[in-house]
Design a protein around this motif. Structure first.
Motif, mmCIF file in Angstrom:
data_model
loop_
_atom_site.group_PDB
_atom_site.id
_atom_site.type_symbol
_atom_site.label_atom_id
_atom_site.label_comp_id
_atom_site.label_asym_id
_atom_site.label_seq_id
_atom_site.Cartn_x
_atom_site.Cartn_y
_atom_site.Cartn_z
ATOM 1 N N ARG A 2 62.878 -4.398 13.133
ATOM 2 C CA ARG A 2 62.249 -3.098 13.198
ATOM 3 C C ARG A 2 61.038 -3.169 14.136
ATOM 4 O O ARG A 2 60.326 -4.173 14.195
ATOM 5 C CB ARG A 2 61.768 -2.644 11.808
ATOM 6 N N PRO A 3 60.776 -2.109 14.905
ATOM 7 C CA PRO A 3 59.629 -2.129 15.818
ATOM 8 C C PRO A 3 58.319 -2.204 15.050
ATOM 9 O O PRO A 3 58.184 -1.627 13.961
ATOM 10 C CB PRO A 3 59.758 -0.796 16.567
ATOM 11 N N PRO A 4 57.324 -2.905 15.588
ATOM 12 C CA PRO A 4 56.030 -3.010 14.903
ATOM 13 C C PRO A 4 55.335 -1.653 14.803
ATOM 14 O O PRO A 4 55.451 -0.820 15.702
ATOM 15 C CB PRO A 4 55.238 -3.987 15.770
ATOM 16 N N LEU A 5 54.611 -1.461 13.723
ATOM 17 C CA LEU A 5 53.964 -0.168 13.475
ATOM 18 C C LEU A 5 52.921 0.165 14.537
ATOM 19 O O LEU A 5 52.701 1.333 14.853
ATOM 20 C CB LEU A 5 53.322 -0.171 12.085
ATOM 21 N N PHE A 6 52.282 -0.857 15.117
ATOM 22 C CA PHE A 6 51.202 -0.556 16.070
ATOM 23 C C PHE A 6 51.739 0.076 17.350
ATOM 24 O O PHE A 6 50.982 0.649 18.122
ATOM 25 C CB PHE A 6 50.344 -1.801 16.355
ATOM 26 N N TRP A 7 53.047 0.006 17.587
ATOM 27 C CA TRP A 7 53.626 0.664 18.750
ATOM 28 C C TRP A 7 53.479 2.185 18.671
ATOM 29 O O TRP A 7 53.539 2.861 19.700
ATOM 30 C CB TRP A 7 55.106 0.317 18.880
ATOM 31 N N ASN A 8 53.324 2.702 17.481
ATOM 32 C CA ASN A 8 53.246 4.155 17.309
ATOM 33 C C ASN A 8 51.827 4.665 17.132
ATOM 34 O O ASN A 8 51.628 5.838 16.799
ATOM 35 C CB ASN A 8 54.108 4.589 16.114
ATOM 36 N N ARG A 9 50.848 3.807 17.373
ATOM 37 C CA ARG A 9 49.462 4.271 17.339
ATOM 38 C C ARG A 9 49.211 5.212 18.515
ATOM 39 O O ARG A 9 49.839 5.087 19.575
ATOM 40 C CB ARG A 9 48.517 3.071 17.419
ATOM 41 N N PRO A 10 48.265 6.176 18.368
ATOM 42 C CA PRO A 10 47.941 7.064 19.499
ATOM 43 C C PRO A 10 47.492 6.269 20.714
ATOM 44 O O PRO A 10 46.819 5.239 20.592
ATOM 45 C CB PRO A 10 46.802 7.929 18.948
ATOM 46 N N ALA A 11 47.867 6.756 21.906
ATOM 47 C CA ALA A 11 47.552 6.037 23.137
ATOM 48 C C ALA A 11 46.047 5.884 23.350
ATOM 49 O O ALA A 11 45.601 4.907 23.958
ATOM 50 C CB ALA A 11 48.183 6.754 24.331
ATOM 51 N N ASP A 12 45.274 6.839 22.859
ATOM 52 C CA ASP A 12 43.819 6.752 23.065
ATOM 53 C C ASP A 12 43.133 5.924 21.984
ATOM 54 O O ASP A 12 41.923 5.709 22.042
ATOM 55 C CB ASP A 12 43.208 8.158 23.119
ATOM 56 N N ARG A 13 43.905 5.443 21.000
ATOM 57 C CA ARG A 13 43.339 4.577 19.956
ATOM 58 C C ARG A 13 44.272 3.392 19.720
ATOM 59 O O ARG A 13 44.840 3.229 18.633
ATOM 60 C CB ARG A 13 43.129 5.362 18.656
ATOM 61 N N PRO A 14 44.469 2.564 20.743
ATOM 62 C CA PRO A 14 45.421 1.456 20.607
ATOM 63 C C PRO A 14 44.957 0.436 19.582
ATOM 64 O O PRO A 14 43.758 0.228 19.374
ATOM 65 C CB PRO A 14 45.461 0.855 22.015
ATOM 66 N N ALA A 15 45.926 -0.199 18.934
ATOM 67 C CA ALA A 15 45.630 -1.251 17.968
ATOM 68 C C ALA A 15 45.180 -2.515 18.685
ATOM 69 O O ALA A 15 45.434 -2.697 19.882
ATOM 70 C CB ALA A 15 46.873 -1.546 17.122
ATOM 71 N N TRP A 16 44.507 -3.390 17.954
ATOM 72 C CA TRP A 16 44.023 -4.630 18.569
ATOM 73 C C TRP A 16 45.190 -5.471 19.092
ATOM 74 O O TRP A 16 45.046 -6.191 20.082
ATOM 75 C CB TRP A 16 43.184 -5.429 17.573
ATOM 76 N N GLN A 17 46.352 -5.353 18.421
ATOM 77 C CA GLN A 17 47.512 -6.126 18.886
ATOM 78 C C GLN A 17 47.925 -5.705 20.300
ATOM 79 O O GLN A 17 48.289 -6.545 21.125
ATOM 80 C CB GLN A 17 48.691 -5.930 17.929
ATOM 81 N N SER A 18 47.852 -4.398 20.570
ATOM 82 C CA SER A 18 48.222 -3.911 21.902
ATOM 83 C C SER A 18 47.279 -4.450 22.959
ATOM 84 O O SER A 18 47.706 -4.858 24.046
ATOM 85 C CB SER A 18 48.215 -2.377 21.914
ATOM 86 N N ARG A 19 46.002 -4.439 22.649
ATOM 87 C CA ARG A 19 45.018 -4.953 23.617
ATOM 88 C C ARG A 19 45.199 -6.448 23.834
ATOM 89 O O ARG A 19 45.118 -6.942 24.966
ATOM 90 C CB ARG A 19 43.603 -4.633 23.133
#
Length: 332
Positions: A2-19
C-alpha cells in the motif's frame, strides 16, 4: 504494497519523509526526464493513442482504454491494443488469446481482449509489427506515457480525482513518476475520474497546473440485471484503490460484511481463495470481486464469485472527439 500515507499530504505541507527523500526523488525525476527526451525509435503507420498517467499505480487507465477503444469502434475503426502485460511472464510480442492466463500475460490484457485484439510486448516498439498484422486503423496503448520507444500521436493522461497528484512529489518522496508540470506539458489531454465533490477538490488544488484540455469522467457500474440490494457480500479487490469498489457495492445497496483490500495485481492463489471462501461461509456472504480481479481467479472458484463490472462514463467527449478527428479518426 500500500502507498505510504505521507504521499497524500498537502503539497504545501510536506511530511518530513518527503523532504528526507528529496535527493532520491531528484535522481528519479532526472532519469525519467532523460528517458522521455529520447526520440522515438519506432513509428507506426497508423495513429498511436497512449493512455497513461504520471502517478505510480492505478488511476483508471484500463477503463479509459476500454472507453476510448469502444468510442473508436463506434466511429467505425478497427482498434488494436498494445500493452506491456504488467505481472505476466511472457515478454512477447504475443497476441492474447482465450488460452492465455493472467500469470502469462497479466490481468489487464485479458480484460482488454474482450473488446479488441491485444498485443502484449514488454518492448512496446517490438510489438508494433504484430499489431500491424491485425490491420488496425489505430493502436491504443495502455500505459507507456514515459516510454519513448514508440511515437505517440495522442497522449491522454488519466488521474484519480480523489487522490489527485498526492503531495505533488516524485517517487519516493511522493506518488509521481515525473513532476506535474513536465508530465502534463507533454500530454494532449487529461481525464480526471471521480464524482463531483472529488472533481471540485481536484480542480481547486491542481486546476492552475493543468495546461491541456481536461475531461471529467466517472466509473459507473455496468447494469447486468443483478439485484444487489440487500445482498450480503465479502468483497475483495486487488486494484489501485479497493475502497472505491467496496463503496460502489454499498451504493448499489449491497451489504459489504467485509472488504478484503489486496495489493494491486495480487495473485489469487488457491490458499487465499479457500480462506476467503471459508470466511464468506461463516458470514453467510457472497464472494464478489472486480472484473480485473476475476480474470485471475483459479478455475475452481470462477463459478463461486460474482463480478461487478464498471465502465468509464465521460461527462463531455467533445474535446476527445475533436482530437480523434484531427488524427483522421472521425466517423467513417
Amino acid at each position: 504494497m500500500r502507498p505510504p500515507l505521507f504521499w497524500n499530504r498537502p503539497a504545501d505541507r510536506p511530511a518530513w519523509q518527503s523532504r528526507m527523500l528529496s535527493p532520491l526523488a531528484w535522481l528519479y525525476a532526472s532519469a525519467t526526464a532523460r528517458r522521455v527526451a529520447r526520440p522515438p525509435s519506432v513509428n507506426a503507420s497508423v495513429p498511436v493513442i497512449c493512455i497513461g498517467n504520471i502517478n505510480a499505480g492505478g488511476t483508471g487507465k484500463t477503463p479509459t482504454t476500454i472507453a476510448v477503444t469502444q468510442l473508436l469502434q463506434d466511429l467505425g475503426h478497427t482498434v488494436v491494443c498494445l500493452t506491456r502485460g504488467y505481472g505476466g511472464t511472457l515478454d512477447g510480442p504475443v497476441l492474447v488469446t482465450p488460452k492465455h492466463t493472467a500469470a502469462q500475460v497479466g490481468d489487464e490484457p485479458l480484460l482488454l481482449a474482450g473488446f479488441a485484439d491485444v498485443i502484449v510486448s514488454k518492448d512496446r516498439g517490438a510489438g508494433v509489427p504484430m499489431a500491424m498484422d491485425q490491420k488496425p486503423d489505430v493502436i491504443v496503448m495502455d500505459d507507456g506515457f514515459q516510454n519513448p520507444d514508440l511515437r505517440k500521436d495522442l497522449s491522454i493522461v488519466v488521474v484519480d480525482a480523489t487522490v489527485g497528484f498526492g503531495n505533488g512529489f516524485v517517487l519516493p518522496s511522493g506518488p509521481l513518476r515525473e513532476p506535474v508540470s513536465t508530465g502534463l506539458a507533454r500530454a494532449d489531454m487529461l481525464i480526471s475520474i471521480g464524482g463531483s465533490a472529488a472533481q471540485n477538490s481536484f480542480d481547486a488544488t491542481w486546476g492552475d497546473a493543468i495546461p491541456c484540455p481536461q475531461i471529467q469522467a466517472t466509473l459507473e457500474p455496468l447494469p447486468t440485471g443483478m439485484p444487489w440490494d440487500g445482498v450480503k457480500c465479502l468483497a475483495f479487490a486487488g486494484i489501485g484503490h479497493p475502497e472505491k469498489f467496496f463503496a460502489t457495492l454499498r451504493g448499489l445497496g449491497a451489504e459489504v460484511a467485509r472488504g478484503e483490500a489486496l495489493a494491486d495485481h495480487q495473485p489469487l492463489s488457491d490458499a487465499l481463495m479457500t480462506r476467503l471462501e471459508a470466511e464468506a461461509r461463516l458470514l453467510g456472504a457472497q464472494l464478489v470481486t472486480t472484473e480485473k480481479d476475476a480474470v485471475r481467479l483459479p478455475p475452481s472458484f470462477r463459478a463461486k464469485v460474482l463480478t461487478l463490472p464498471v465502465r468509464l462514463k465521460i461527462k463531455d467527449d467533445t474535446d476527445l472527439r475533436a482530437a480523434l478527428s484531427k488524427l483522421g479518426l472521425g466517423q467513417t
